[in-house]
Design an enzyme around this catalytic site. Structure first.
Site, PDB file in Angstrom:
ATOM      1  CG  HIS A  12      -0.305  -0.193   2.521  1.00 39.39           C
ATOM      2  ND1 HIS A  12       0.189   0.817   3.273  1.00 39.39           N
ATOM      3  CD2 HIS A  12      -0.044  -1.332   3.218  1.00 39.39           C
ATOM      4  CE1 HIS A  12       0.717   0.335   4.382  1.00 39.39           C
ATOM      5  NE2 HIS A  12       0.596  -0.971   4.383  1.00 39.39           N
ATOM      6  N   GLY A 184      -0.266  -3.053  14.886  1.00 38.28           N
ATOM      7  CA  GLY A 184      -0.932  -2.685  13.628  1.00 38.28           C
ATOM      8  C   GLY A 184      -1.721  -3.843  13.052  1.00 38.28           C
TER       9      GLY A 184
END
Ligand SMILES: [Fe+2]
Length: 558
Positions: A12, A184
């Protein structure tokens, strides 16, 4: 020395930046130019924009620095995780790891793609450790001589959390907690379970959390108080035929995307956010103890959690804090680009980052050409700030397109949608007419820096909207549309010297209303990247319920 920094992982937020003689001169994420949000493809448009802006030819580059290790590091770590039972060996997991490795190996981590697209170069191709690149992006742009540097993200090649000690322009590695023991990862799995997109919509969970109440026990998945925290990834990772099986067993069925949000979802969001805040705090505490420094620098996608950052600020643990505004992977480009300065015992340039206006800009000629092309009626303004303030004080919702585009996820007064924060209905109006986004997501305020202390209990130096603060109780009813349900706000403090036009807009609004605060949200529609060109701005303006567009020196009204 001219260095190009690149983030390219196929995961990403591909991006590129240019550093010349220690100065970060330009940075842009590929998504802004390609218009594909979180674009993970090779950032060829972003690289071209860097070269064009600085009038640099590929032959002039000394270094091309990628913010990831050479291909293979992540794959070897994944195999170890499967062999040791830390991650379940499923067909999908192994296939994904293998395909990703083969693809990156084939492209030599992006170096081969670079020469295929831009031609041969004498520049040295370098692969900088992912967490080192994040750490550089936090420490070198903080302006602190000495600092405890903390990186927390979903994953690097093998890293999930790392602590570094910054001093005298150098970074020393202190410790790394390997993936999948990752805050995360924990947060993104619950983001997906709650019906949102992982590595993208974590904001939504953070915004939803204050509507929930305590009571959901997530200790099977995370032990946030442990030092260091522990994430039980095996429990989170079950996908395939029974996705989120363990979460479903303990927390109930997975939410279908776009379906109704009920109290159960709100309470789960509360628990996820609470665990994240405790775990982040414990890592920061450990970093301060190990480095003996109370100046804290944060980077990595987890550091976009502005709520947790705000709590770290008021914890009493830290003296100074700098959170890299592009904390997610787009920000490893400006970190990696500084790695050559550490060669042969060298020092980092240490230039404090006081703004994020690092992207492309369009002059009035280019803007007027676009307005003419679309045969729009427009007028030329003598004072864009005063006109905008007048329109805002009359309840109008504005598109504001001025100067260089921001780098990082937040709009900071260059590509912004602006509105009056005094109107309690404004949040609903902007949500339904312009942003088409979920009702619970808060909007942020831009304050004149001098006035922030009158309204906020902390975070009065917050140029990047990456820290939350509590609005003083007596001020909450004055700016209701930018005060969240728990009394918090995610402020931007605007300095006259740094963004004089935007500062003056707020000043003009204050002259008319007595309130030196503007509601500021990013100039995009739901699910789209922030606008980049005048054409993007015009298209977004006419696809929404905005009343007026102030673009360069021009005004377009409906
Ligand atoms: Fe990262």
């Amino acid at each position: 020395m001219i260095t190009l920094g690149i983030n390219y992982s196929q995961m990403h937020d591909s991006s590129a930046c240019l550093v010349r003689d220690g100065e970060l001169v330009f940075a842009v994420a590929e998504e802004r130019i390609s218009r594909a949000k979180h674009d993970a493809r090779f950032p060829q448009n972003a690289i071209r924009a860097c070269l064009d802006f600085a009038h640099i030819k590929v032959e002039q580059l000394n270094n091309v620095c990628f913010g990831w290790q050479v291909p293979g590091a992540a794959f070897r770590h994944d195999l170890k995780c499967y062999a040791s039972g830390k991650m379940p060996v499923t067909y999908t997991n192994v296939l994904n790891s293998t395909l990703h490795y083969l693809s990156m190996w084939h492209q030599v981590g992006g170096a081969k793609r670079f020469t295929q697209i831009f031609g041969e170069t004498k520049a040295r191709m370098r692969f900088v450790g992912h967490h080192l690149a994040h750490a550089l992006s936090a420490y070198a742009y903080s302006g602190f001589d000495e600092a405890a540097v903390v990186v927390m993200d979903g994953r690097g090649a093998w890293e999930a959390t790392s602590i570094w000690h910054g001093g005298d322009g150098r970074l020393e590695h202190v410790l790394t907690i390997p993936f999948p023991d990752s805050i995360g990862y924990f947060y993104s799995e619950f983001t997906e379970y709650l019906g949102f997109q992982c590595n993208s919509d974590e904001w939504k969970v953070m915004g939803l959390a204050p509507y929930g109440k305590p009571g959901v026990d997530l200790r099977v998945f995370i032990e946030p108080e442990a030092a260091p925290y522990r994430v039980h990834a095996r429990k989170l990772a079950v996908k395939g035929e029974a996705p989120f099986a363990e979460i479903v067993r303990l927390c109930g069925p997975r939410r279908i995307p776009e379906s109704e949000i009920d109290n159960r979802h709100k309470d789960i969001a509360y628990a996820v956010q609470d665990a994240c805040e405790i775990a982040m705090m414990s890592v920061v505490k450990m970093a301060i103890e190990k480095t003996n420094s109370r100046n804290v620098c944060l980077a990595g996608g987890v550091a976009l959690n502005s709520k947790a950052n705000g709590k770290i600020v008021v914890s009493g643990l830290v003296d100074k804090i700098f959170v890299q505004p592009a904390a997610s992977d787009d920000g490893v480009a400006p970190g990696a680009a500084l790695a050559p300065y550490l060669d042969s015992g060298g020092c980092l340039p240490m230039r404090p980052m006081r703004h994020a206006y690092l992207g492309p800009e369009f002059d009035d000629e280019a803007i007027e050409n676009a307005l003419r092309t679309y045969k729009l009626k427009y007028s030329r303004l003598s004072d864009a700030a005063a006109t905008a303030a007048e329109l805002l004080s009359n309840g109008k919702i504005l598109g504001w397109f001025q100067g260089r585009m921001e780098f990082g996820p937040r709009a900071l007064g260059s590509r912004s949608i602006l509105a009056d924060p005094r109107d309690p209905e404004m949040r609903a109006k902007v949500n339904s007419a312009v942003k088409f986004r979920e009702w619970w997501r808060p909007f942020a305020p831009s304050f004149k820096k001098e006035a922030a202390g009158d309204y906020l209990e902390s975070a009065t130096d917050s140029p990047f909207m990456i820290l939350t603060a509590q609005v003083k109780p007596e001020k909450r009813s004055i700016i209701p549309s930018v005060t969240h349900v728990d009394g918090s706000a995610r402020p931007q403090t605007v300095e006259k010297e740094i963004n004089p036009l935007y500062w003056r807009l707020i000043e003009e609004f204050a002259k008319r209303t007595g309130v030196p605060v503007i509601m500021n949200t990013s100039f995009n529609l739901r699910g789209e990247a922030i606008v980049h060109t005048p054409t993007d701005a015009v298209r977004t303006f006419f696809s929404s319920g905005m009343d007026a567009l102030l673009i360069g020196s021009f005004l377009v009204e409906k």
